[in-house]
Design an enzyme around this catalytic site. Structure first.
Site, mmCIF file in Angstrom:
data_model
loop_
_atom_site.group_PDB
_atom_site.id
_atom_site.type_symbol
_atom_site.label_atom_id
_atom_site.label_comp_id
_atom_site.label_asym_id
_atom_site.label_seq_id
_atom_site.Cartn_x
_atom_site.Cartn_y
_atom_site.Cartn_z
ATOM 1 N N ASN A 294 4.032 1.121 2.298
ATOM 2 C CA ASN A 294 3.948 -0.046 3.172
ATOM 3 C C ASN A 294 4.231 -1.600 2.527
ATOM 4 O O ASN A 294 3.595 -1.722 1.454
ATOM 5 C CB ASN A 294 2.435 -0.095 4.035
ATOM 6 C CG ASN A 294 2.143 1.195 4.624
ATOM 7 O OD1 ASN A 294 2.709 1.419 5.644
ATOM 8 N ND2 ASN A 294 1.456 1.932 4.009
ATOM 9 N N GLU B 258 6.457 0.497 11.454
ATOM 10 C CA GLU B 258 5.135 0.668 10.817
ATOM 11 C C GLU B 258 4.367 0.850 11.787
ATOM 12 O O GLU B 258 4.513 0.676 12.965
ATOM 13 C CB GLU B 258 5.036 -0.916 9.986
ATOM 14 C CG GLU B 258 5.808 -1.082 8.861
ATOM 15 C CD GLU B 258 5.613 -0.364 7.630
ATOM 16 O OE1 GLU B 258 4.620 0.397 7.647
ATOM 17 O OE2 GLU B 258 6.509 -0.339 6.840
ATOM 18 N N GLY B 259 3.001 1.064 11.469
ATOM 19 C CA GLY B 259 1.851 1.281 12.216
ATOM 20 C C GLY B 259 1.898 2.954 12.892
ATOM 21 O O GLY B 259 2.776 3.597 12.729
ATOM 22 N N LYS C 72 10.580 10.680 11.537
ATOM 23 C CA LYS C 72 10.102 9.426 11.453
ATOM 24 C C LYS C 72 10.937 8.262 11.619
ATOM 25 O O LYS C 72 12.210 8.356 11.146
ATOM 26 C CB LYS C 72 9.552 8.984 10.058
ATOM 27 C CG LYS C 72 8.413 9.698 9.663
ATOM 28 C CD LYS C 72 7.702 9.307 8.353
ATOM 29 C CE LYS C 72 6.401 9.985 7.848
ATOM 30 N NZ LYS C 72 5.829 9.491 6.754
ATOM 31 N N ARG D 280 -8.240 7.306 4.453
ATOM 32 C CA ARG D 280 -8.179 7.449 5.909
ATOM 33 C C ARG D 280 -8.379 8.984 6.281
ATOM 34 O O ARG D 280 -7.732 9.946 5.543
ATOM 35 C CB ARG D 280 -7.103 7.079 6.706
ATOM 36 C CG ARG D 280 -7.109 5.460 6.838
ATOM 37 C CD ARG D 280 -5.594 5.025 7.275
ATOM 38 N NE ARG D 280 -4.534 5.259 6.504
ATOM 39 C CZ ARG D 280 -3.238 4.986 6.773
ATOM 40 N NH1 ARG D 280 -3.017 4.684 7.943
ATOM 41 N NH2 ARG D 280 -2.489 5.483 5.951
ATOM 42 N N LYS E 254 11.707 3.194 6.335
ATOM 43 C CA LYS E 254 11.957 4.600 6.224
ATOM 44 C C LYS E 254 13.055 4.697 5.543
ATOM 45 O O LYS E 254 13.297 5.921 4.621
ATOM 46 C CB LYS E 254 11.515 5.327 7.439
ATOM 47 C CG LYS E 254 10.117 4.924 8.109
ATOM 48 C CD LYS E 254 8.673 5.347 6.990
ATOM 49 C CE LYS E 254 7.459 5.037 7.793
ATOM 50 N NZ LYS E 254 7.512 3.628 8.151
ATOM 51 N N ARG F 153 0.890 -1.275 0.179
ATOM 52 C CA ARG F 153 -0.060 0.162 -0.064
ATOM 53 C C ARG F 153 0.931 1.289 -0.002
ATOM 54 O O ARG F 153 1.660 1.464 1.018
ATOM 55 C CB ARG F 153 -0.908 -0.042 1.092
ATOM 56 C CG ARG F 153 -1.917 0.946 1.082
ATOM 57 C CD ARG F 153 -2.971 1.107 2.389
ATOM 58 N NE ARG F 153 -2.255 1.967 3.340
ATOM 59 C CZ ARG F 153 -2.158 1.699 4.765
ATOM 60 N NH1 ARG F 153 -2.651 0.376 4.969
ATOM 61 N NH2 ARG F 153 -1.474 1.987 5.500
ATOM 62 N N SER G 271 -2.983 -2.934 6.162
ATOM 63 C CA SER G 271 -4.078 -3.293 6.670
ATOM 64 C C SER G 271 -5.376 -2.310 5.999
ATOM 65 O O SER G 271 -5.219 -1.359 5.348
ATOM 66 C CB SER G 271 -4.285 -2.878 8.112
ATOM 67 O OG SER G 271 -3.879 -1.569 8.551
ATOM 68 N N GLU H 66 4.350 7.353 2.654
ATOM 69 C CA GLU H 66 5.185 6.251 3.057
ATOM 70 C C GLU H 66 4.610 4.995 1.898
ATOM 71 O O GLU H 66 3.661 4.850 1.448
ATOM 72 C CB GLU H 66 5.157 5.622 4.472
ATOM 73 C CG GLU H 66 3.662 5.352 5.104
ATOM 74 C CD GLU H 66 3.470 4.938 6.411
ATOM 75 O OE1 GLU H 66 4.855 4.923 6.984
ATOM 76 O OE2 GLU H 66 2.558 4.457 7.038
#
Length: 531
Positions: free
Chosen positions: A158, A407-408, A403, A507, A341, A134, A163, A156
């Site tokens: 992923n 992840e998350g 950063k 989102r 990253k 993603r 998810s 970013e």
């Protein structure tokens, strides 16, 4: 935040219209799996000790306006990104150079790299890898330009546990349903129109990728042939379980693929690799029926992306156990590392030559580069020294986000908090972070339903585009090199079997929130209203 480029939005509703909209939204969400387990801060374990309760996932009441041209560009470029990261994951020498910069400052990255080295010493047994990727973007409007045009800038990329594919499909259907029952005021009919609500078959697309990998695995590799299955490796007490279940049910019903879920903490208890079998098939012994073992064709990691998933050495033993098996990994350990990253920074730092190693078509490379926000290392390179000056200056730091390699949601440090944070840690650890220019999205308003309450006001949207990529690794084919020759070597290694865009996630979060993670409690799932 930049000035708004959207029509006046969302529409005003009467109390009766609001009641009608909300009652239908909540019931539809619960009936169609657009739900999450409640947070312990919302429903304590003393009230729900068995963990049986669910509530509608945080969602927007209205689809959010999104520039149609930007939406189309993000979708069209996804297959380029898919192949780019597939090639990076195979260019071990290049990835080694990047990762080794972090080994002495980031224990998590170091342990992931050590798993790769351990499996490599023994010999990789599986040459297929699946990526359910993603790529996340925000709309950027450059405030310094007199007549700026909106453009996408990547937040970013992923490569593990990408998810909300399940919930994103459902919220798109939710907003279309609300439109179909006239839950939106008639005054908005020229704007909220079915023609401007794009289809979002993320569930079907992601499961098609898993099913393709399951088929590509071939017949059982066990001495006594066993039935094959796809195994979801998940976190214990997963709140976002319905997002995952929607994919599982699609695999079971549409593709007739046996699918199980196993907590990462229970991997060593319920899976086995025979020490005498050189093919190393991974056997799963379902706790409900341990005498009927399955052979795992595909391991789909929805856990293992965060240091918190590895509380003790046994957890790392479990990850190594899975990685050395014959199952197709989604993702492999090198693909996981490719999503760090630091890799994003190396590709995106202004004047960086690295992208041309992998994308030797200049037009394609320019198209990808145009999606990059400026990202800098915090090392002793010229770009790193400049970044240190920017990050430690309270005034210039307001334009940046810091950063880590994680992840998350909830891991980043924003704006004015950056100088103080850097002062609180050893400068030696700074190079474990990247400094990214803040993306300036246009102003927008919407309403979010979260835990039964409606919150209205300014919001920011983040578009994620899913991609499916299945490839056959040709380890050793990619030689160390730079420029066009290195890129051609890398491209040869990308024996791509499947590569397609797989839907989207929008989102949306309040403007006061720097983070956008839905499961972490920061954002809401949304759908695009193309304008």
């Amino acid at each position: 935040m930049a000035a708004s480029i959207y029509p006046e939005y969302p529409p005003q509703t009467t109390p009766e219209q609001s009641d009608y909209l909300l009652s239908n939204l909540k019931d539809w969400s619960s009936a169609h799996g657009l739900a999450v387990r409640p947070s312990p801060t919302f429903v304590g374990e003393d009230i729900d000790p068995s963990g049986v309760l669910a509530n509608p996932a945080p969602v927007t009441l209205f689809p959010s306006p999104f520039p149609a041209a930007c939406f189309q560009e993000a979708r069209e470029i996804q297959t380029v990104y898919n192949e780019l990261y597939a090639v990076i994951a195979q260019d071990e020498e290049w990835l080694k150079e990047i990762v080794e910069e972090l080994l002495d400052v980031d224990d998590f990255i170091a342990k992931l790299w050590e798993i790769h080295r351990s499996v490599k010493r023994e010999g990789y047994i599986q040459d297929l890898t699946l990526g359910l990727f993603r790529s996340d973007y925000m709309i950027h409007v450059e405030p310094s330009r007199p007549s700026p045009q909106p453009e996408i800038k990547q937040v970013e990329f992923n490569t593990i546990a990408s998810s909300f594919g399940g919930l994103s499909s459902q919220v798109s259907l939710l907003h279309k349903y609300l439109l179909s029952i006239s839950a939106y005021p008639s005054s908005t009919s020229s704007l909220i129109n079915a023609d401007f609500l794009p289809p979002n078959p993320t569930i079907q697309s992601l499961t098609s990728g898993l099913a393709a990998a399951h088929t590509a695995y071939g017949p059982s590799k066990s001495p006594q042939s066993l039935p094959l299955c796809v195994l979801f490796v998940v976190q214990p007490k997963e709140r976002n379980v319905f997002d995952q279940r929607l994919l599982e049910y699609q695999l079971q019903t549409t593709h007739s693929t046996p699918t199980f879920r196993l907590s990462f903490t229970d991997v060593l208890q319920h899976t086995q690799i025979s020490s005498s079998d050189p093919n190393r098939p991974l056997h799963y012994l379902p706790p409900h029926s341990p005498t009927t073992p399955f052979e795992v064709s595909v391991l789909y990691f929805r856990a293992g992306y965060s240091p918190s998933d590895y509380p003790d050495p046994t957890s790392w033993t479990a990850r190594l156990h899975l990685e050395r098996s014959a199952a197709i990994k989604c993702p492999s350990i090198l693909t996981h590392l490719a999503g760090s990253k630091k890799v994003q920074q190396v590709l995106a730092t202004p004047s960086s030559p690295h992208l041309s190693r992998f994308l030797f078509d200049s037009a394609t490379a320019t198209r990808v580069r145009d999606t990059f926000a400026a990202i800098y290392p915090l090392d002793d390179s010229p770009a790193g020294r400049r970044a240190k000056d920017l990050a430690t200056n309270p005034e210039s730091a307001k334009r940046y986000v810091l950063k880590p390699q994680r992840e998350g949601g909830g891991n980043n440090i924003y704006r004015a908090a950056i100088p103080g944070f850097l002062a609180s840690i050893s400068e030696q650890k700074w190079k474990g972070y990247i400094l990214m220019e803040i993306i300036e999205p246009p102003a927008l308003n919407n309403s979010i339903l979260r835990n039964g309450k409606v919150e209205s006001g300014g919001v920011i949207g983040e578009l994620g585009v899913y991609g499916v990529c299945l490839w056959r690794n040709r380890r050793g084919d990619v030689k160390e090199g730079r420029g066009q020759d290195g890129a051609k070597e890398a491209s040869k290694a990308a024996n791509i079997l499947q590569n397609f865009e797989a839907g989207y996630l929008l989102r949306t979060k309040g403007v006061e929130s720097e983070e956008g993670g839905v499961a972490a409690g920061f954002g809401a799932v949304d759908s695009c209203l193309l304008v």
